[in-house]
Design a protein around this motif. Structure first.
Motif, PDB file in Angstrom:
ATOM      1  N   SER A 162      22.065  20.127 -42.458  1.00 45.41           N
ATOM      2  CA  SER A 162      23.342  20.189 -41.456  1.00 45.41           C
ATOM      3  C   SER A 162      23.805  18.842 -40.646  1.00 45.41           C
ATOM      4  O   SER A 162      25.156  19.252 -40.134  1.00 45.41           O
ATOM      5  CB  SER A 162      22.307  20.810 -40.005  1.00 45.41           C
ATOM      6  OG  SER A 162      21.301  20.279 -39.459  1.00 45.41           O
ATOM      7  N   ASN A 163      23.267  17.897 -40.959  1.00 41.22           N
ATOM      8  CA  ASN A 163      23.554  16.945 -40.482  1.00 41.22           C
ATOM      9  C   ASN A 163      24.985  16.977 -41.436  1.00 41.22           C
ATOM     10  O   ASN A 163      26.372  15.917 -40.562  1.00 41.22           O
ATOM     11  CB  ASN A 163      23.170  15.543 -41.168  1.00 41.22           C
ATOM     12  CG  ASN A 163      23.752  14.450 -40.104  1.00 41.22           C
ATOM     13  OD1 ASN A 163      23.451  14.419 -39.319  1.00 41.22           O
ATOM     14  ND2 ASN A 163      24.115  13.316 -41.410  1.00 41.22           N
ATOM     15  N   TRP A 164      25.038  17.237 -42.768  1.00 39.08           N
ATOM     16  CA  TRP A 164      26.840  17.164 -43.485  1.00 39.08           C
ATOM     17  C   TRP A 164      28.015  17.932 -43.044  1.00 39.08           C
ATOM     18  O   TRP A 164      29.189  17.341 -43.541  1.00 39.08           O
ATOM     19  CB  TRP A 164      26.070  16.692 -44.964  1.00 39.08           C
ATOM     20  CG  TRP A 164      25.464  15.490 -45.305  1.00 39.08           C
ATOM     21  CD1 TRP A 164      26.305  14.202 -46.075  1.00 39.08           C
ATOM     22  CD2 TRP A 164      24.156  14.791 -45.310  1.00 39.08           C
ATOM     23  NE1 TRP A 164      25.870  13.010 -46.167  1.00 39.08           N
ATOM     24  CE2 TRP A 164      24.168  13.801 -45.872  1.00 39.08           C
ATOM     25  CE3 TRP A 164      23.027  15.486 -44.994  1.00 39.08           C
ATOM     26  CZ2 TRP A 164      23.025  12.777 -46.157  1.00 39.08           C
ATOM     27  CZ3 TRP A 164      22.678  14.764 -45.382  1.00 39.08           C
ATOM     28  CH2 TRP A 164      21.621  13.589 -45.454  1.00 39.08           C
ATOM     29  N   THR A 165      27.495  19.029 -42.072  1.00 35.48           N
ATOM     30  CA  THR A 165      28.573  19.463 -42.679  1.00 35.48           C
ATOM     31  C   THR A 165      28.004  20.754 -40.858  1.00 35.48           C
ATOM     32  O   THR A 165      26.776  21.270 -41.135  1.00 35.48           O
ATOM     33  CB  THR A 165      28.773  20.535 -43.516  1.00 35.48           C
ATOM     34  OG1 THR A 165      29.881  21.377 -43.352  1.00 35.48           O
ATOM     35  CG2 THR A 165      27.762  21.811 -44.737  1.00 35.48           C
ATOM     36  N   SER A 166      29.330  21.051 -40.833  1.00 34.64           N
ATOM     37  CA  SER A 166      29.319  21.797 -38.936  1.00 34.64           C
ATOM     38  C   SER A 166      29.545  23.714 -39.527  1.00 34.64           C
ATOM     39  O   SER A 166      29.185  24.001 -39.165  1.00 34.64           O
ATOM     40  CB  SER A 166      29.975  21.385 -38.333  1.00 34.64           C
ATOM     41  OG  SER A 166      31.613  21.926 -38.161  1.00 34.64           O
ATOM     42  N   ASP A 167      30.085  23.741 -41.258  1.00 34.02           N
ATOM     43  CA  ASP A 167      29.931  24.641 -41.822  1.00 34.02           C
ATOM     44  C   ASP A 167      29.463  25.529 -42.369  1.00 34.02           C
ATOM     45  O   ASP A 167      29.539  25.050 -44.232  1.00 34.02           O
ATOM     46  CB  ASP A 167      31.363  24.890 -42.229  1.00 34.02           C
ATOM     47  CG  ASP A 167      32.172  26.514 -42.772  1.00 34.02           C
ATOM     48  OD1 ASP A 167      31.388  27.302 -42.564  1.00 34.02           O
ATOM     49  OD2 ASP A 167      33.539  26.879 -42.586  1.00 34.02           O
ATOM     50  N   LEU A 168      28.142  25.580 -41.924  1.00 32.93           N
ATOM     51  CA  LEU A 168      26.627  25.798 -42.853  1.00 32.93           C
ATOM     52  C   LEU A 168      26.469  27.633 -43.194  1.00 32.93           C
ATOM     53  O   LEU A 168      25.732  27.755 -41.890  1.00 32.93           O
ATOM     54  CB  LEU A 168      25.831  25.137 -42.846  1.00 32.93           C
ATOM     55  CG  LEU A 168      24.436  24.187 -43.908  1.00 32.93           C
ATOM     56  CD1 LEU A 168      24.355  24.810 -44.895  1.00 32.93           C
ATOM     57  CD2 LEU A 168      23.209  24.103 -43.164  1.00 32.93           C
ATOM     58  N   THR A 169      25.971  28.354 -44.441  1.00 39.46           N
ATOM     59  CA  THR A 169      25.245  29.553 -43.912  1.00 39.46           C
ATOM     60  C   THR A 169      25.153  29.506 -44.750  1.00 39.46           C
ATOM     61  O   THR A 169      24.412  28.615 -46.039  1.00 39.46           O
ATOM     62  CB  THR A 169      26.640  30.140 -44.218  1.00 39.46           C
ATOM     63  OG1 THR A 169      27.712  30.550 -43.947  1.00 39.46           O
ATOM     64  CG2 THR A 169      26.400  31.943 -44.664  1.00 39.46           C
ATOM     65  N   LEU A 170      23.938  30.599 -44.702  1.00 38.70           N
ATOM     66  CA  LEU A 170      22.113  30.521 -45.602  1.00 38.70           C
ATOM     67  C   LEU A 170      21.952  31.904 -46.162  1.00 38.70           C
ATOM     68  O   LEU A 170      22.123  32.694 -45.218  1.00 38.70           O
ATOM     69  CB  LEU A 170      21.113  30.171 -44.912  1.00 38.70           C
ATOM     70  CG  LEU A 170      19.904  28.970 -44.804  1.00 38.70           C
ATOM     71  CD1 LEU A 170      19.126  28.938 -43.341  1.00 38.70           C
ATOM     72  CD2 LEU A 170      19.326  28.996 -45.995  1.00 38.70           C
ATOM     73  N   PHE A 171      21.975  31.763 -47.284  1.00 37.10           N
ATOM     74  CA  PHE A 171      22.618  33.213 -48.318  1.00 37.10           C
ATOM     75  C   PHE A 171      21.037  33.460 -48.544  1.00 37.10           C
ATOM     76  O   PHE A 171      20.522  32.605 -49.412  1.00 37.10           O
ATOM     77  CB  PHE A 171      23.509  32.805 -49.750  1.00 37.10           C
ATOM     78  CG  PHE A 171      24.866  32.651 -48.796  1.00 37.10           C
ATOM     79  CD1 PHE A 171      25.913  33.603 -48.213  1.00 37.10           C
ATOM     80  CD2 PHE A 171      25.057  31.354 -48.887  1.00 37.10           C
ATOM     81  CE1 PHE A 171      26.906  33.383 -47.916  1.00 37.10           C
ATOM     82  CE2 PHE A 171      26.407  30.563 -48.729  1.00 37.10           C
ATOM     83  CZ  PHE A 171      27.467  31.726 -48.229  1.00 37.10           C
ATOM     84  N   THR A 172      20.236  34.113 -48.200  1.00 39.93           N
ATOM     85  CA  THR A 172      19.117  34.495 -47.823  1.00 39.93           C
ATOM     86  C   THR A 172      18.611  35.613 -49.754  1.00 39.93           C
ATOM     87  O   THR A 172      17.940  35.576 -50.018  1.00 39.93           O
ATOM     88  CB  THR A 172      18.118  35.140 -47.450  1.00 39.93           C
ATOM     89  OG1 THR A 172      19.008  36.989 -46.911  1.00 39.93           O
ATOM     90  CG2 THR A 172      17.748  34.633 -46.431  1.00 39.93           C
ATOM     91  N   ASN A 173      19.975  35.625 -50.407  1.00 43.48           N
ATOM     92  CA  ASN A 173      20.220  36.499 -50.916  1.00 43.48           C
ATOM     93  C   ASN A 173      18.570  37.922 -50.695  1.00 43.48           C
ATOM     94  O   ASN A 173      18.267  38.293 -52.370  1.00 43.48           O
ATOM     95  CB  ASN A 173      19.249  35.930 -52.845  1.00 43.48           C
ATOM     96  CG  ASN A 173      20.271  37.344 -54.163  1.00 43.48           C
ATOM     97  OD1 ASN A 173      21.194  37.680 -54.088  1.00 43.48           O
ATOM     98  ND2 ASN A 173      18.768  36.111 -55.039  1.00 43.48           N
TER      99      ASN A 173
END
Length: 295
Positions: free
Chosen positions: A161-172
């Motif tokens: 999360s430190n590298w981007t504020s546009d982060l999404t977790l894909f749990t499949n």
């Protein structure tokens, strides 16, 4: 042929061990198959003085420099079996040759076991990544995904999360995050998408989007994954060396395995998969072996 030390694996850790031993005037044989785990990765980062070099370039420079020490020999071959013999060790290779060494080093790395997802292997190491410290700066601020769930997915999210504020977790599939983890993710504006994934859209190893079973597409520029792995070479195990609960070769503070005289270093013993760490461990291994050969 007889050597003081045989090193199986000629990438960063193996080369570093060979350099330390060569400078200590030990006779060394490096056996290398030429199939490093990072061979698909276009650039290597976070290694002081060589930031941004290609993995192939780093290995070539290392081999050239180690080759200056005339007690170090190289053979491009695959080690098949190993045996204890006459107070040392024998290694048999795919070409039918047999070599003897007083000490043995496994710097053989690991093999990633990627999920069976179309497009994933083609992007692995290029735009589907395992380490933000190695590659995160190059995709900073981009729309980024994490393929993960539960504790592993949550820990990756905390890290990345430190590298981007546009982060999404894909749990499949259905999320397995705990209530406290869900709260933390929401408080950091990290989305969780539970839809099942069909494949990855990509071009030339660059991920472009995630295609779900419902035919919708989520565009992303990079994705992280904590993959499962297995030992690239199982000779150490066959010779009695123990593995940790995680599957790494077990070593002590001197890089010696549970079998006396057999050492291991690099990605096969540590979850810290960086060039710098592999070099450091290889150097320490060579120094420790040379010192302990005084008997």
């Amino acid at each position: 042929m007889k050597f003081d030390v045989i090193i199986v694996g000629g990438s960063y850790a193996g080369l570093a061990a060979a350099m330390a031993l060569g400078r200590a005037l030990r006779t060394v044989l490096v056996i290398d198959s030429g199939l490093p785990c990072n061979r698909q990765t276009p650039y290597s980062h976070n290694f002081l003085t060589r930031d941004g070099s290609t993995p192939r370039e780093l290995a070539a420079i290392g081999r050239q420099q180690v080759g200056r020490y005339n007690t170090v020999d190289f053979i491009d071959d695959v080690a098949l079996r190993g045996f204890k013999k006459d107070g040392g060790f024998e290694i048999l290779t795919a070409s039918g040759q047999t070599f003897y060494g007083l000490r043995l080093v496994f710097a053989t790395g690991i093999r990633d076991r990627l999920p069976l997802l179309e497009g994933l292997s083609e992007c692995w190491g290029i735009s589907v990544l395992h380490c933000p410290f190695c590659h995160g700066f190059e995709v900073r601020g981009e729309k980024t995904g994490i393929l993960g769930n539960g504790d592993d997915g949550f820990e990756l999210a905390r890290l990345i999360s430190n590298w981007t504020s546009d982060l999404t977790l894909f749990t499949n599939g259905r999320s397995t995050f705990t209530p406290s983890q869900q709260f933390m993710l929401q408080s950091h504006y990290i989305r969780v998408v539970e839809k099942e994934i069909n494949r990855l859209e990509y071009s030339g190893g660059q991920i472009q989007g995630i295609v779900f079973n419902d035919h919708t597409i989520e565009p992303v520029k990079a994705m992280y994954l904590r993959s499962r792995f297995e030992q690239h070479c199982t000779i150490a195990q066959a010779m009695g060396c123990s593995l940790t609960a995680e599957g790494y070769v077990m070593v002590d503070d001197f890089q010696e395995t549970t079998v006396g005289g057999i050492y291991a270093c690099g990605d096969n013993v540590s979850r810290m998969r960086t060039v710098a760490n592999a070099v450091a461990m290889g150097t320490a291994t060579g120094m420790n072996i040379s010192k302990k050969m005084f008997v």
